[in-house]
Motif scaffolding. Structure first.
Motif, PDB file in Angstrom:
ATOM      1  N   GLU A 102       8.986   3.012 -13.247  1.00  0.00           N
ATOM      2  CA  GLU A 102       9.068   4.155 -12.334  1.00  0.00           C
ATOM      3  C   GLU A 102       8.070   3.920 -11.212  1.00  0.00           C
ATOM      4  O   GLU A 102       6.942   3.498 -11.450  1.00  0.00           O
ATOM      5  CB  GLU A 102       8.738   5.458 -13.060  1.00  0.00           C
ATOM      6  CG  GLU A 102       9.749   5.820 -14.130  1.00  0.00           C
ATOM      7  CD  GLU A 102       9.420   7.110 -14.872  1.00  0.00           C
ATOM      8  OE1 GLU A 102       8.718   7.972 -14.301  1.00  0.00           O
ATOM      9  OE2 GLU A 102       9.869   7.242 -16.012  1.00  0.00           O
ATOM     10  N   PHE A 103       8.518   4.175  -9.971  1.00  0.00           N
ATOM     11  CA  PHE A 103       7.616   3.994  -8.841  1.00  0.00           C
ATOM     12  C   PHE A 103       7.927   5.006  -7.753  1.00  0.00           C
ATOM     13  O   PHE A 103       9.020   5.578  -7.695  1.00  0.00           O
ATOM     14  CB  PHE A 103       7.664   2.557  -8.313  1.00  0.00           C
ATOM     15  CG  PHE A 103       9.027   2.072  -7.888  1.00  0.00           C
ATOM     16  CD1 PHE A 103       9.425   2.132  -6.563  1.00  0.00           C
ATOM     17  CD2 PHE A 103       9.909   1.532  -8.821  1.00  0.00           C
ATOM     18  CE1 PHE A 103      10.682   1.659  -6.178  1.00  0.00           C
ATOM     19  CE2 PHE A 103      11.153   1.053  -8.438  1.00  0.00           C
ATOM     20  CZ  PHE A 103      11.539   1.119  -7.113  1.00  0.00           C
ATOM     21  N   THR A 104       6.926   5.222  -6.916  1.00  0.00           N
ATOM     22  CA  THR A 104       7.026   6.154  -5.792  1.00  0.00           C
ATOM     23  C   THR A 104       6.745   5.390  -4.506  1.00  0.00           C
ATOM     24  O   THR A 104       5.827   4.580  -4.456  1.00  0.00           O
ATOM     25  CB  THR A 104       6.010   7.306  -5.949  1.00  0.00           C
ATOM     26  OG1 THR A 104       6.226   7.942  -7.199  1.00  0.00           O
ATOM     27  CG2 THR A 104       6.134   8.315  -4.834  1.00  0.00           C
ATOM     28  N   ILE A 105       7.544   5.671  -3.497  1.00  0.00           N
ATOM     29  CA  ILE A 105       7.387   5.021  -2.199  1.00  0.00           C
ATOM     30  C   ILE A 105       6.996   6.071  -1.166  1.00  0.00           C
ATOM     31  O   ILE A 105       7.610   7.147  -1.098  1.00  0.00           O
ATOM     32  CB  ILE A 105       8.692   4.315  -1.777  1.00  0.00           C
ATOM     33  CG1 ILE A 105       8.959   3.161  -2.727  1.00  0.00           C
ATOM     34  CG2 ILE A 105       8.611   3.843  -0.341  1.00  0.00           C
ATOM     35  CD1 ILE A 105      10.244   2.435  -2.480  1.00  0.00           C
ATOM     36  N   LEU A 106       5.976   5.732  -0.391  1.00  0.00           N
ATOM     37  CA  LEU A 106       5.473   6.615   0.674  1.00  0.00           C
ATOM     38  C   LEU A 106       5.142   8.003   0.134  1.00  0.00           C
ATOM     39  O   LEU A 106       5.294   9.002   0.834  1.00  0.00           O
ATOM     40  CB  LEU A 106       6.475   6.686   1.834  1.00  0.00           C
ATOM     41  CG  LEU A 106       6.749   5.354   2.542  1.00  0.00           C
ATOM     42  CD1 LEU A 106       7.917   5.488   3.507  1.00  0.00           C
ATOM     43  CD2 LEU A 106       5.502   4.858   3.268  1.00  0.00           C
ATOM     44  N   GLY A 107       4.736   8.058  -1.127  1.00  0.00           N
ATOM     45  CA  GLY A 107       4.307   9.311  -1.741  1.00  0.00           C
ATOM     46  C   GLY A 107       5.395  10.325  -2.003  1.00  0.00           C
ATOM     47  O   GLY A 107       5.106  11.432  -2.438  1.00  0.00           O
ATOM     48  N   GLU A 108       6.658   9.983  -1.752  1.00  0.00           N
ATOM     49  CA  GLU A 108       7.705  10.993  -1.923  1.00  0.00           C
ATOM     50  C   GLU A 108       8.985  10.492  -2.577  1.00  0.00           C
ATOM     51  O   GLU A 108       9.626  11.218  -3.320  1.00  0.00           O
ATOM     52  CB  GLU A 108       8.026  11.666  -0.594  1.00  0.00           C
ATOM     53  CG  GLU A 108       8.422  10.707   0.512  1.00  0.00           C
ATOM     54  CD  GLU A 108       8.543  11.389   1.857  1.00  0.00           C
ATOM     55  OE1 GLU A 108       9.627  11.295   2.445  1.00  0.00           O
ATOM     56  OE2 GLU A 108       7.560  11.991   2.302  1.00  0.00           O
ATOM     57  N   LEU A 109       9.420   9.284  -2.277  1.00  0.00           N
ATOM     58  CA  LEU A 109      10.664   8.771  -2.859  1.00  0.00           C
ATOM     59  C   LEU A 109      10.384   8.233  -4.253  1.00  0.00           C
ATOM     60  O   LEU A 109       9.574   7.329  -4.418  1.00  0.00           O
ATOM     61  CB  LEU A 109      11.258   7.665  -1.978  1.00  0.00           C
ATOM     62  CG  LEU A 109      11.623   8.068  -0.552  1.00  0.00           C
ATOM     63  CD1 LEU A 109      11.990   6.841   0.260  1.00  0.00           C
ATOM     64  CD2 LEU A 109      12.765   9.058  -0.569  1.00  0.00           C
ATOM     65  N   GLU A 110      11.063   8.792  -5.247  1.00  0.00           N
ATOM     66  CA  GLU A 110      10.814   8.405  -6.627  1.00  0.00           C
ATOM     67  C   GLU A 110      12.002   7.638  -7.182  1.00  0.00           C
ATOM     68  O   GLU A 110      13.156   8.020  -6.976  1.00  0.00           O
ATOM     69  CB  GLU A 110      10.551   9.643  -7.476  1.00  0.00           C
ATOM     70  CG  GLU A 110       9.300  10.391  -7.049  1.00  0.00           C
ATOM     71  CD  GLU A 110       9.068  11.661  -7.850  1.00  0.00           C
ATOM     72  OE1 GLU A 110       9.908  12.025  -8.691  1.00  0.00           O
ATOM     73  OE2 GLU A 110       8.020  12.291  -7.624  1.00  0.00           O
ATOM     74  N   TYR A 111      11.687   6.551  -7.877  1.00  0.00           N
ATOM     75  CA  TYR A 111      12.709   5.703  -8.475  1.00  0.00           C
ATOM     76  C   TYR A 111      12.381   5.478  -9.945  1.00  0.00           C
ATOM     77  O   TYR A 111      11.223   5.313 -10.303  1.00  0.00           O
ATOM     78  CB  TYR A 111      12.771   4.333  -7.779  1.00  0.00           C
ATOM     79  CG  TYR A 111      13.202   4.388  -6.339  1.00  0.00           C
ATOM     80  CD1 TYR A 111      14.535   4.199  -5.993  1.00  0.00           C
ATOM     81  CD2 TYR A 111      12.284   4.615  -5.325  1.00  0.00           C
ATOM     82  CE1 TYR A 111      14.936   4.235  -4.672  1.00  0.00           C
ATOM     83  CE2 TYR A 111      12.680   4.652  -3.996  1.00  0.00           C
ATOM     84  CZ  TYR A 111      14.005   4.462  -3.676  1.00  0.00           C
ATOM     85  OH  TYR A 111      14.400   4.500  -2.370  1.00  0.00           O
ATOM     86  N   PRO A 167       0.816  -1.219   0.000  1.00  0.00           N
ATOM     87  CA  PRO A 167       0.000   0.000   0.000  1.00  0.00           C
ATOM     88  C   PRO A 167       0.852   1.274   0.000  1.00  0.00           C
ATOM     89  O   PRO A 167       0.328   2.358  -0.265  1.00  0.00           O
ATOM     90  CB  PRO A 167      -0.815  -0.119   1.296  1.00  0.00           C
ATOM     91  CG  PRO A 167      -0.004  -1.009   2.174  1.00  0.00           C
ATOM     92  CD  PRO A 167       0.725  -1.960   1.263  1.00  0.00           C
ATOM     93  N   ASP A 168       2.152   1.135   0.260  1.00  0.00           N
ATOM     94  CA  ASP A 168       3.053   2.288   0.325  1.00  0.00           C
ATOM     95  C   ASP A 168       3.855   2.500  -0.952  1.00  0.00           C
ATOM     96  O   ASP A 168       4.744   3.340  -0.995  1.00  0.00           O
ATOM     97  CB  ASP A 168       4.019   2.122   1.500  1.00  0.00           C
ATOM     98  CG  ASP A 168       3.295   2.083   2.832  1.00  0.00           C
ATOM     99  OD1 ASP A 168       2.337   2.865   3.012  1.00  0.00           O
ATOM    100  OD2 ASP A 168       3.669   1.264   3.682  1.00  0.00           O
ATOM    101  N   LEU A 169       3.559   1.721  -1.985  1.00  0.00           N
ATOM    102  CA  LEU A 169       4.292   1.806  -3.244  1.00  0.00           C
ATOM    103  C   LEU A 169       3.306   1.996  -4.384  1.00  0.00           C
ATOM    104  O   LEU A 169       2.268   1.337  -4.434  1.00  0.00           O
ATOM    105  CB  LEU A 169       5.108   0.527  -3.468  1.00  0.00           C
ATOM    106  CG  LEU A 169       5.950   0.486  -4.741  1.00  0.00           C
ATOM    107  CD1 LEU A 169       7.294  -0.136  -4.442  1.00  0.00           C
ATOM    108  CD2 LEU A 169       5.257  -0.298  -5.835  1.00  0.00           C
ATOM    109  N   GLU A 170       3.643   2.909  -5.282  1.00  0.00           N
ATOM    110  CA  GLU A 170       2.804   3.136  -6.460  1.00  0.00           C
ATOM    111  C   GLU A 170       3.671   3.082  -7.702  1.00  0.00           C
ATOM    112  O   GLU A 170       4.657   3.814  -7.819  1.00  0.00           O
ATOM    113  CB  GLU A 170       2.123   4.508  -6.371  1.00  0.00           C
ATOM    114  CG  GLU A 170       1.254   4.812  -7.560  1.00  0.00           C
ATOM    115  CD  GLU A 170       0.674   6.217  -7.526  1.00  0.00           C
ATOM    116  OE1 GLU A 170      -0.015   6.578  -8.496  1.00  0.00           O
ATOM    117  OE2 GLU A 170       0.922   6.964  -6.559  1.00  0.00           O
TER     118      GLU A 170
END
Length: 162
Positions: free
Chosen positions: A92-101, A79-82
């Protein structure tokens, strides 16, 4: 009767990077050299009286290990990864709404699990093994242990037939 595959001696291993999203120290990308042990209990059957053919079980488990080897393991059900974008070359994904990879797709494995802990990986690997087996009718259970190095791991025990 039980049969066992010792991951160290059967070469059931993979090295992979992962993160435990939100964990103070394990939330950063880091890696392990994983070792996978498998235990199956069941009735002896067939022409040779096997509980399960070691060669079949090893081949399935090695294939799983190979698919995870030298990759970044991404828990897509977290639930913490998009996942914000993916194509044939990039994820490309975002973790906790802020960390972008942004990572080459060839470097990642998108896993249908909520986390990439040893606990979740043991469930994932167990389920893949069971799905790959042609016949589980004589098997009572399968247990898979995923070790994050020697002396530290998690096991999942799945009842099949009682």
């Amino acid at each position: 009767m039980k049969v066992n595959l010792d991951g160290i001696h059967s070469n059931l291993r993979f090295s992979a990077a992962h993160m435990v999203i939100g964990h103070e120290s394990c939330g950063k990308i880091h890696g392990h050299s994983y070792i996978v042990d498998v235990e199956v209990e069941g009735k002896r059957s067939g022409k040779f009286g096997f509980v399960i053919d070691f060669k079949v079980l090893k081949n399935i488990t090695r294939k799983i290990c190979k698919s995870l080897d030298h990759r970044l393991l991404i828990p897509v059900d977290s639930p913490d990864l998009e996942i914000t974008y993916q194509d044939d070359k990039t994820v490309e994904f975002t973790i906790l709404g802020e960390l972008e990879y942004k990572i080459p797709k060839s470097d990642v494995v998108l896993l249908p699990i909520i986390s990439t802990t040893a606990e979740s990986l043991s469930i994932y690997i167990t389920d893949v093994i069971v799905n790959e087996l042609e016949d589980t009718s004589t098997l009572e259970y399968i247990e898979v242990q995923v070790n994050e190095g020697i002396g530290q791991g998690a096991s999942y025990h799945k009842q099949l037939n009682e």
